[in-house]
Design a protein around this motif. Structure first.
Motif: not given
Length: 306
Positions: A257-271
């Motif tokens: 649900a975070s704006p930093l999450y992009v499916e297949g690309v990045s998440c809040p942990h690695c953005h």
């Protein structure tokens, strides 16, 4: 059609693991079985998936190996194949602790899932989660100590650095991990360090979740698994976590649900750690995966003629 998943390991002396690799790989491929098997002089470890008949054929071959007749296997199921490829790899250790002098065939005492709650709720028991930090974040037993380790290799140093504080006022140590292999080797390590009353959960968290009713459970959260299911819950039902394709870390519903999450690309942990070029490559890869899925074709794990 449901896919059978088999998680297995066995510590035994294999004199020539290299000679076992090709026949096992050929059998897995012939039986439509995917996943990873690790072979070392100290034994065999892995998780495989496929049709039940194929899994049974591979397990029969493994049980015919020297010292493997008593191989214990944890079964579960998946709606789709959770692995992209078949791998049989040679390793120095089937679970890497970086302690070659430890004898994994001299572990602590097994504790059945039915007896685990009584052991870990005793105030005199030190309970340690031997898994990595990102696994613990997905779920763990109530009251367990989290070593905060990034790798199982870090466990011996962590224990030695904190030994006195950890053992103060405790009569025994109980340890657990996903399927039992890491905590079994960890008990062998603690015994070598002079800690005698050491116990480990037989069959690991997976066996506990399979056999323990929710209302009696001391487990909190889900259990991370190293395949496309990502996490499972009680009864080994699929969990709510997915996998970030950028950093390979588990992603919760809140993370997605975070704006930093992009499916297949990045998440809040690695953005913040991935540059624009890396994200662009990941986005293109994800697009190709989606296009292949629409065509009903494999993208990751596809086999092509030589």
């Amino acid at each position: 059609m449901s896919v059978t998943v088999a998680a297995l390991y066995h510590f035994t002396r294999l004199e020539d693991p290299a000679a076992l690799r090709a026949p096992l790989l050929a059998l897995c491929e012939a039986q439509g079985v995917r996943g990873t098997l690790l072979l070392a002089r100290e034994g065999i470890n892995g998780t495989i998936a496929g049709p039940r008949a194929g899994i049974d054929a591979v397990l029969a071959r493994i049980r015919a190996l020297p010292g493997c007749a008593a191989l214990d296997v944890k079964f579960s199921s998946a709606d789709a194949m959770p692995f992209h490829r078949t791998k049989v790899r040679l390793k120095r250790e089937i679970v890497t602790m970086g302690m070659p002098d430890i004898d994994p065939t001299d572990p602590g005492t097994y504790v059945a899932p039915a007896d685990w709650n009584a052991l870990i709720t005793d105030p005199a028991t030190l309970v340690i989660d031997t898994r990595n930090d990102y696994e613990v974040a997905v779920g763990t037993f109530a009251g367990a100590v989290d070593p905060g380790t990034v790798s199982f290799r870090d466990f011996p140093t962590w224990f030695r650095d904190h030994r006195d504080a950890l053992l103060a006022g405790k009569a025994r140590v109980a340890m657990f991990c996903t399927g039992g292999i890491r905590c079994e080797k960890a008990t062998a390590f603690l015994k070598a360090e002079g800690v005698e009353d050491v116990f480990h959960l037989k069959g690991g968290i997976l066996k506990y979740l399979e056999e323990t009713p929710v209302e009696d459970s001391r487990w909190q959260g889900e259990c991370f698994v190293f395949d496309e299911r990502v996490a499972v819950g009680h009864g080994l039902e699929p969990g709510s976590h997915s996998l970030c394709r950028g950093c390979r870390m588990p992603v919760s519903e809140a993370d997605r649900a975070s704006p930093l999450y992009v499916e297949g690309v990045s998440c809040p942990h690695c953005h913040a750690t991935r540059d624009a070029e890396t994200k662009a490559r990941a986005a293109e890869r994800h697009r190709q995966v989606e296009l292949a899925a629409k065509r009903g074709a494999a993208h990751v794990g596809a086999r092509y003629p030589d």
